[in-house]
Design a protein around this motif. Structure first.
Motif, short mmCIF file in Angstrom:
data_model
loop_
_atom_site.label_atom_id
_atom_site.label_comp_id
_atom_site.label_asym_id
_atom_site.label_seq_id
_atom_site.Cartn_x
_atom_site.Cartn_y
_atom_site.Cartn_z
N GLY A 1 -26.66 22.29 -18.70
CA GLY A 1 -26.26 24.13 -18.18
C GLY A 1 -26.02 23.97 -17.08
N VAL A 2 -25.29 24.62 -16.43
CA VAL A 2 -25.24 24.67 -14.80
C VAL A 2 -24.91 26.02 -14.43
CG1 VAL A 2 -22.99 23.84 -12.70
CG2 VAL A 2 -23.10 22.37 -14.62
N VAL A 3 -25.75 26.85 -13.76
CA VAL A 3 -25.88 27.54 -13.94
C VAL A 3 -25.23 28.61 -13.06
CG1 VAL A 3 -28.11 29.45 -13.56
CG2 VAL A 3 -28.60 27.51 -14.30
N GLN B 1 -21.67 14.18 -11.69
CA GLN B 1 -22.94 13.49 -12.20
C GLN B 1 -23.63 14.01 -12.48
OE1 GLN B 1 -23.36 10.27 -10.46
NE2 GLN B 1 -21.57 10.00 -9.09
N VAL B 2 -23.80 15.13 -12.27
CA VAL B 2 -25.14 16.19 -13.17
C VAL B 2 -24.50 15.80 -15.02
CG1 VAL B 2 -25.95 18.41 -13.70
CG2 VAL B 2 -25.80 17.68 -10.83
N ALA B 3 -23.17 16.40 -15.50
CA ALA B 3 -23.42 16.58 -16.27
C ALA B 3 -23.17 14.61 -17.03
CB ALA B 3 -21.10 16.95 -17.03
N GLY B 4 -23.54 13.71 -16.26
CA GLY B 4 -23.56 12.57 -16.83
C GLY B 4 -24.44 12.69 -17.51
N PRO C 1 -20.17 13.21 -22.91
CA PRO C 1 -20.26 14.26 -23.20
C PRO C 1 -19.46 15.25 -23.36
CG PRO C 1 -20.67 14.20 -21.53
CD PRO C 1 -20.62 13.01 -21.39
N ASP C 2 -18.92 16.19 -24.11
CA ASP C 2 -17.71 17.63 -24.19
C ASP C 2 -18.32 18.42 -22.76
OD1 ASP C 2 -17.02 16.37 -26.28
OD2 ASP C 2 -18.51 16.80 -27.34
N VAL C 3 -17.45 18.51 -21.97
CA VAL C 3 -17.39 20.25 -21.80
C VAL C 3 -17.05 21.05 -21.27
CG1 VAL C 3 -17.00 20.28 -18.88
CG2 VAL C 3 -17.85 17.92 -19.48
N ASP D 1 -39.12 19.96 -22.89
CA ASP D 1 -37.79 20.26 -23.55
C ASP D 1 -36.82 20.56 -22.77
OD1 ASP D 1 -39.38 19.32 -25.94
OD2 ASP D 1 -40.96 21.24 -24.93
N LEU D 2 -37.18 20.62 -21.24
CA LEU D 2 -36.64 22.04 -20.57
C LEU D 2 -36.66 21.19 -19.74
CD1 LEU D 2 -34.48 23.98 -20.61
CD2 LEU D 2 -36.26 25.48 -19.97
N LEU D 3 -35.57 21.22 -18.91
CA LEU D 3 -35.22 19.92 -17.19
C LEU D 3 -35.15 21.51 -16.15
CD1 LEU D 3 -35.80 18.15 -18.48
CD2 LEU D 3 -35.05 16.59 -16.79
N ILE D 4 -34.98 22.15 -15.32
CA ILE D 4 -34.61 22.94 -14.54
C ILE D 4 -34.59 22.00 -13.32
CG2 ILE D 4 -34.76 24.91 -13.80
CD1 ILE D 4 -36.47 26.30 -16.10
N GLY D 5 -33.81 21.91 -12.50
CA GLY D 5 -33.36 21.64 -10.59
C GLY D 5 -32.40 21.42 -10.05
N THR D 6 -32.50 21.18 -9.43
CA THR D 6 -31.22 21.04 -8.37
C THR D 6 -30.72 19.27 -7.96
OG1 THR D 6 -33.20 19.74 -6.56
CG2 THR D 6 -32.53 22.18 -6.77
N GLN D 7 -30.53 18.88 -6.84
CA GLN D 7 -28.96 18.13 -6.57
C GLN D 7 -29.79 16.55 -7.11
OE1 GLN D 7 -27.53 17.50 -3.50
NE2 GLN D 7 -28.61 17.82 -2.17
N ILE D 8 -31.17 16.15 -6.87
CA ILE D 8 -31.95 15.52 -7.65
C ILE D 8 -31.55 14.75 -8.49
CG2 ILE D 8 -33.68 15.96 -5.22
CD1 ILE D 8 -35.61 16.26 -7.20
N MET D 9 -31.30 16.25 -10.04
CA MET D 9 -31.19 15.14 -11.03
C MET D 9 -29.92 14.57 -11.54
SD MET D 9 -33.42 18.57 -12.72
CE MET D 9 -31.59 19.33 -13.28
N ALA D 10 -29.16 14.45 -10.15
CA ALA D 10 -27.46 14.41 -10.31
C ALA D 10 -27.66 13.00 -9.97
CB ALA D 10 -26.67 14.73 -9.67
N LYS D 11 -28.66 12.18 -9.31
CA LYS D 11 -29.06 11.03 -9.36
C LYS D 11 -28.71 9.83 -9.80
CE LYS D 11 -28.47 12.33 -4.11
NZ LYS D 11 -29.34 13.87 -4.61
#
Length: 724
Positions: free
Chosen positions: A553-555, A578-581, A382-384, A532-542
């Motif tokens: 989008g990292v708030v 990891q989240v960006a991935g 992805p583009d960052v 459509d939209l996920l909102i979450g914490t670090q469990i989304m990174a794994k």
């Protein structure tokens, strides 16, 4: 009269050493046997341990072993592992053994289920048609459960009982079925790309060598590392050996399990804290008897009794979830390497963002290194971009900047999915009084209470204390004066509802995804485009793979950089990478927007440029001169007591007795960042040494010089990863 033989028995209790027992006449035991022994007025399970009993101990002080259990003996490699972990972590060996005997009921005789088999038929017996159908189903020597027999024959249970009463059937125990189906190493799996095949061949060769070796498997997010190390698992299966895969969040591994089934045709055995006691018993026994060929588990799975362990995989090896912080304090990644060495097994450490310790071991040649440079299936990284919140501030009372809002809206317009990431649970991390400034704090911990607005509660995420939000300020009695400060995922959700009322939303946090079933349903809904939209914490990174997610989008990208933690920058770049991935893992290209007040920070610059290697080289260069890990060793002493003065006195005494010398430095004592935790006052001391100095002898001598009162606890943390 000859004295009866003596043996050492280690008990699963926090005892410093094994106890000596006599072996009664007619009983033979060897090291590893699991036995029942008297201790005081009760009986305890124990393991016959290595080493000779003390011949000088008077006979009158010895007691007899009660008996040996009909259970698989503990292997020599596991006994050596228990001793090694105890020595390294300065823990009582019995406390480590307790982790290896974590399912005592599995050691008891397993009851056999009753069934029926053919008996000698009585003479001149009359058979009805229904009875004939039952008997026709039973081959000579076969044993079948009564209910299954009646159902297959289409008769009532009374017909089966009647045959038994008439002498046609006799009771017999049912043979034990396999608790776990064997994974098929040659089951057709997904096609591997050329670089994946080359990496897999390297890993297969390591396993086939049947010796100890450690390999670091790295690769960009989405490069297919899981499918590659599955080939090493398959090689262990072909060799008839067992494989262990450690995951940092086993309860959230729904997609990983789907991939395993696709590759091997069956599910693996599981080991984590949410298993029922019966499942734990069955699984422990199946591992000990070699029936569970592949087990995937949390860090505690390291202590299961594998009789022939050929491979250990540590997935996401950089994750701090592998660190056990209570009881016996150990790091499962490091202990996995030790367990593999003692078992003459191969160990694979896997990560897109490996820890600096593991990278250094690979660079110095201690570990082999295999890298996957491309995403699988032709997907692009992805583009960052970093969004400077000083130039693009959110509206007052909001937390999403205009460019991020526009990007989310454009993503929805293309029919794609977006993710908003904030590593903070609840609605707001702090609640204060706008009249007097009072902050709502946990009574048991030196931390603020987090508002969870959906449940109407203020909660401490450290001790679990929970209370309803008061109507008036507890300090100044001002009515309705308490206001939330800062965002949590619930507050981001509230903002998202206002911005995109028609978007289908899903919040992924430990509060909302509490276990495997919820994780599996979330993954299904996202993959089916019901979200459509996920909102979450670090469990989304794994490890999640969401084909239609193209925007992350990292708030608050700066969140992990605050404080004086040695590894703050390293952890932040690992988590955000990891989240960006998660973005753009298939044909549509992904983009990542990092909201930051410090876009010039090296972490943000490395994420934008994609130069993680350069960042880690710079991080390494900063740590090397001061002998900070991995170029030096650390050990922490955490002093705690319910009495603050007692904690202070013991910490002061430890500080006065601290070791000194060339290459040795002690920092502290000082209040811990969490100076009050679960009602205990905490002080910390940190021992830092050069890499070539072992900290364990220093710690033993240091602790022996200080008398610690009963009201005070001193916890030793060798190789700390956190400093709270």
């Amino acid at each position: 009269m000859n004295a009866r033989p003596r043996v050492r028995v280690l008990l699963p209790l926090p005892l410093a050493d094994a106890y000596d027992y006599r072996v009664p006449a007619g009983l033979e035991v060897v090291p590893g046997d699991i036995v029942l022994v008297p201790l005081g007025k009760r009986e305890e399970l124990g393991v016959v341990w290595d080493g000779a009993a003390d011949p000088a101990l008077p006979e009158r002080k010895l007691r007899d072993i009660v008996g040996r259990l009909d259970a698989p003996a503990m292997t020599g490699s596991l006994r050596r592992f228990v001793d090694w972990v105890a020595q390294y972590t300065l823990s009582p060996p019995g406390a480590v053994l307790r982790m290896a005997l974590s399912s005592p009921s599995a050691l008891e005789p397993q009851p056999l289920q009753p069934g029926w088999t053919l008996a000698e038929p009585p003479e001149a017996a009359r058979l009805t048609e229904s009875r004939r159908r039952v008997l026709a189903l039973l081959a000579p020597g076969a044993v079948v459960a009564g209910t299954a027999l009646a159902e297959a024959a289409g008769v009532s249970a009374g017909v089966v009982r009647g045959l038994a009463d008439a002498g046609f059937l006799r009771p017999a125990p049912l043979p034990r079925g396999r608790a776990f189906a064997y994974p098929a190493p040659d089951h057709p799996g997904p096609a591997l790309a050329e670089d994946q095949r080359a990496a897999a061949e390297t890993l297969r060769a390591s396993v086939a060598a049947r010796g100890f070796a450690v390999t670091l498997l790295t690769g960009v997010t989405g490069s297919g590392k899981t499918e590659v190390y599955f080939e090493a698992v398959a090689e262990a299966l072909r060799a008839g050996r067992q494989a262990l895969v450690l995951l940092p969040e086993i309860a959230l591994s729904a997609q990983w399990l789907d991939r395993f089934r696709a590759r091997f045709g069956v599910a693996p055995a599981l080991w984590h804290s949410e298993l029922t006691s019966r499942t734990r018993r069955v699984t422990w026994r199946a591992v000990a008897e070699g029936e569970a060929k592949v087990l995937v588990g949390a860090r505690s799975a390291l202590f299961l009794p594998f009789p022939d362990l050929g491979l250990i995989v540590v997935d996401e090896e950089h994750e701090t979830a592998f660190k056990q912080e209570e009881g016996v304090v150990y790091h499962a990644r490091d202990m996995a390497v030790v367990r593999a060495r003692l078992a003459a097994a191969s160990c694979i450490l896997v990560s897109a963002t490996p820890s600096l310790e593991t990278l250094t071991n690979a660079e110095t040649g201690r570990y082999a290194h295999v890298h996957l440079a491309q995403r699988h299936g032709g997907a692009a990284m992805p583009d960052v971009a970093a969004l400077d919140l000083r130039r693009h501030p959110p509206e007052r009372g909001r937390f999403l900047s205009p460019p991020l809002i526009e990007a989310v809206a454009a993503t929805f317009a293309r029919g794609e999915q977006a993710m908003l990431f904030l590593n903070r649970r609840g609605y707001a991390p702090m609640t204060l009084c706008r009249t007097c400034g009072h902050r709502m704090q946990c009574p048991n911990c030196s931390t603020w209470l987090v508002e969870h607005r959906a449940q109407r509660r203020l909660q401490c995420h450290h001790c679990g204390h929970s209370e309803a939000p008061p109507e008036t300020c507890p300090k100044c009695d001002a009515p309705h004066s308490l206001v939330p400060i800062g965002p949590g995922v619930e507050r981001v959700l509230e903002e998202a509802i206002a911005l995109w009322p028609d978007a289908r939303r899903l919040v992924m946090a430990s509060d909302t995804i509490p276990g495997p079933a919820a994780a599996a349903e979330a993954a299904r809904a996202i993959s089916a485009r019901e979200v459509d939209l996920l909102i979450g914490t670090q469990i989304m990174a794994k490890g999640w793979h969401f084909p239609h997610l193209t925007l992350v989008g990292v708030v608050d990208a700066d969140l992990g950089l605050a404080g004086g933690d040695l590894r703050a920058a390293e952890r932040t770049i690992q988590l955000l990478h990891q989240v960006a991935g998660r973005a753009g893992r298939e044909s549509a290209r992904g983009s990542v927007l990092l909201q930051s007040f410090s876009p010039e920070h090296p972490v943000m610059q490395a994420l934008v440029s994609g130069d993680l290697d350069g960042f880690m080289r710079a991080e390494s260069a900063q740590r090397r001169p001061g002998h900070w890990p991995p170029f030096g060793r650390l050990a922490a002493l955490i002093v705690s007591s319910e009495e603050e003065r007692a904690a202070d006195r013991t910490a002061r005494d430890l500080g006065a007795a601290a070791p000194h010398g060339d290459g040795v430095q002690v920092l502290g004592p000082a209040p811990a960042p969490l100076a009050l935790l679960r009602g205990r006052h905490r002080r910390r001391l940190l021992l830092k040494t050069r890499r070539d100095i072992a900290v364990q002898p220093l710690l033993r001598e240091w602790l022996a010089r200080v008398t610690v009162p009963n009201a005070v606890r001193v916890q030793v943390d060798v190789d700390p990863v956190g400093f709270l």
